[in-house]
Design a protein around this motif. Structure first.
Motif, PDB file in Angstrom:
ATOM      1  N   ALA A  65       0.833  -1.210   0.000  1.00  0.00           N
ATOM      2  CA  ALA A  65       0.000   0.000   0.000  1.00  0.00           C
ATOM      3  C   ALA A  65       0.864   1.255   0.000  1.00  0.00           C
TER       4      ALA A  65
ATOM      5  N   ARG B 296      -7.712   1.566  -1.778  1.00  0.00           N
ATOM      6  CA  ARG B 296      -8.141   0.285  -1.228  1.00  0.00           C
ATOM      7  C   ARG B 296      -8.744  -0.616  -2.299  1.00  0.00           C
TER       8      ARG B 296
ATOM      9  N   ILE C 263      -9.648  -3.169   4.815  1.00  0.00           N
ATOM     10  CA  ILE C 263      -8.364  -2.467   4.820  1.00  0.00           C
ATOM     11  C   ILE C 263      -8.289  -1.489   5.987  1.00  0.00           C
ATOM     12  N   ASN C 264      -9.310  -0.701   6.158  1.00  0.00           N
ATOM     13  CA  ASN C 264      -9.363   0.276   7.241  1.00  0.00           C
ATOM     14  C   ASN C 264      -9.209  -0.416   8.596  1.00  0.00           C
TER      15      ASN C 264
ATOM     16  N   THR D 240      -7.039   5.630   8.215  1.00  0.00           N
ATOM     17  CA  THR D 240      -8.031   5.033   7.330  1.00  0.00           C
ATOM     18  C   THR D 240      -7.321   4.191   6.276  1.00  0.00           C
ATOM     19  N   SER D 241      -8.113   3.605   5.398  1.00  0.00           N
ATOM     20  CA  SER D 241      -7.531   2.820   4.304  1.00  0.00           C
ATOM     21  C   SER D 241      -6.740   3.701   3.350  1.00  0.00           C
ATOM     22  N   HIS D 242      -6.904   5.022   3.445  1.00  0.00           N
ATOM     23  CA  HIS D 242      -6.182   5.974   2.593  1.00  0.00           C
ATOM     24  C   HIS D 242      -4.850   6.408   3.204  1.00  0.00           C
TER      25      HIS D 242
END
Length: 313
Positions: free
Chosen positions: A156, A163, A246-247, A268-270
């Motif tokens: 990632a 995601r 993912i989060n 977060t997933s970001h």
């Protein structure tokens, strides 16, 4: 005397059935994440309308404006989320060749009122930069869960992947290289948010990340299918990994690493995408280089990601 025409009473099942038919019709033409958003936002609007005896499709502008006012007063949604909801509701109307209620001045006034109340600033995810990345990796175990988590986190970060891109990566799209000066591994991304037609893009990872991926694949024991999988009871692999996981994985890794709760709440997933972009800027990457690495289509999105590290275009 002529009888008054009977106005059909809206029902939630009828509205949801029409929504389902619309979403089925656009499958394959729109991104799955867009379809999920359209479905969720319109379903919420349909419930709002039905309890008031209103039709959600077609919707009157004053009813959509009332919905915006309700979301604003609720204090749960951000201004960006409300803009997305209005856009999605209008898209459902457009797909059914109906007038767009969002173009009416009544809705425009409600949106201005909403922005004055909530503001336009978007909440920025906590970036997982190199130092935080190392802390998260150090907090993992040596079991199959730890192997999966380390590979996922590092891929990632290296690839700045969304995601939806992470969960779509496939084992058979991994290429290994042994020529001097070449990365040990590249992974082919078949499609993305900014590449909906699937031209594809090769993603490069560091040698350390390549080793983490190999360790995970050895434990997984698969040679095809999705690269990242869910783990039932933390050790039984499933066929795929859901985007919503993912989060939760990143937050769990942060808790394992004893990260402060206030910081965990912003992960977060970001977060890897944000943190990697911020690190690239700190290392001197230009705006075009950064947009290329992160596969961004709009420069204003990139600027929001890196504004805290003093980016100069």
């Amino acid at each position: 005397m002529m009888e008054e025409p009977i106005t059909p009473q809206p029902t939630l099942p009828a509205m949801i059935a029409l929504l389902d038919a619309t979403m089925t019709r656009i499958e394959g033409a729109y991104a799955p994440s867009s379809i999920r958003a359209y479905r969720a936002d319109f379903a919420e609007f349909a419930r709002f309308c039905v309890v008031r005896g209103w039709l959600a499709l077609p919707a009157l502008p004053e009813h959509l404006a009332a919905f915006v006012d309700s979301l604003t007063a609720g204090g749960v949604r951000s201004s960006a989320s409300i803009r997305r909801a209005v856009s999605g509701i209008c898209t459902v109307h457009k797909l059914n060749r109906l007038p767009l209620p969002g173009q009416d001045p009544e809705v425009a006034i409600a949106m201005k009122r909403m922005h004055r109340t909530l503001g336009r600033a978007a909440k920025q995810a906590q970036g997982i930069r190199a130092d935080l990345l190392e802390r998260l990796l150090a907090g993992t175990e040596a079991d199959i869960l730890g192997l999966r988590d380390r590979a996922l986190l590092q891929v990632a970060y290296d690839t700045l992947s969304r995601r939806s891109e992470l969960v779509a990566l496939r084992i058979e799209d991994i290429r290994r290289h042994d020529k001097p000066g070449e990365p040990k591994m590249t992974i082919f991304l078949r499609r993305s948010k900014t590449d909906p037609e699937g031209h594809g893009r090769w993603l490069h990872v560091t040698d350390r990340t390549a080793m983490a991926v190999e360790g995970w694949l050895t434990a997984l024991g698969e040679t095809e299918g999705f690269l990242f999988r869910g783990l039932l009871r933390n050790y039984i692999p499933t066929a795929e990994l859901g985007v919503g996981q993912i989060n939760r994985i990143f937050k769990r890794m942060a808790r394992q690493a004893n990260i402060d709760d206030a910081l965990i709440s912003r992960i977060t997933s970001h977060s890897c995408r944000v943190g990697a972009a911020q690190d690239l800027v700190s290392d001197g990457a230009s705006l075009p280089q950064l947009m290329n690495r992160g596969r961004w289509g709009k420069s204003d999105t990139v600027m929001r990601y890196v504004e805290q590290v003093g980016f100069v275009a």
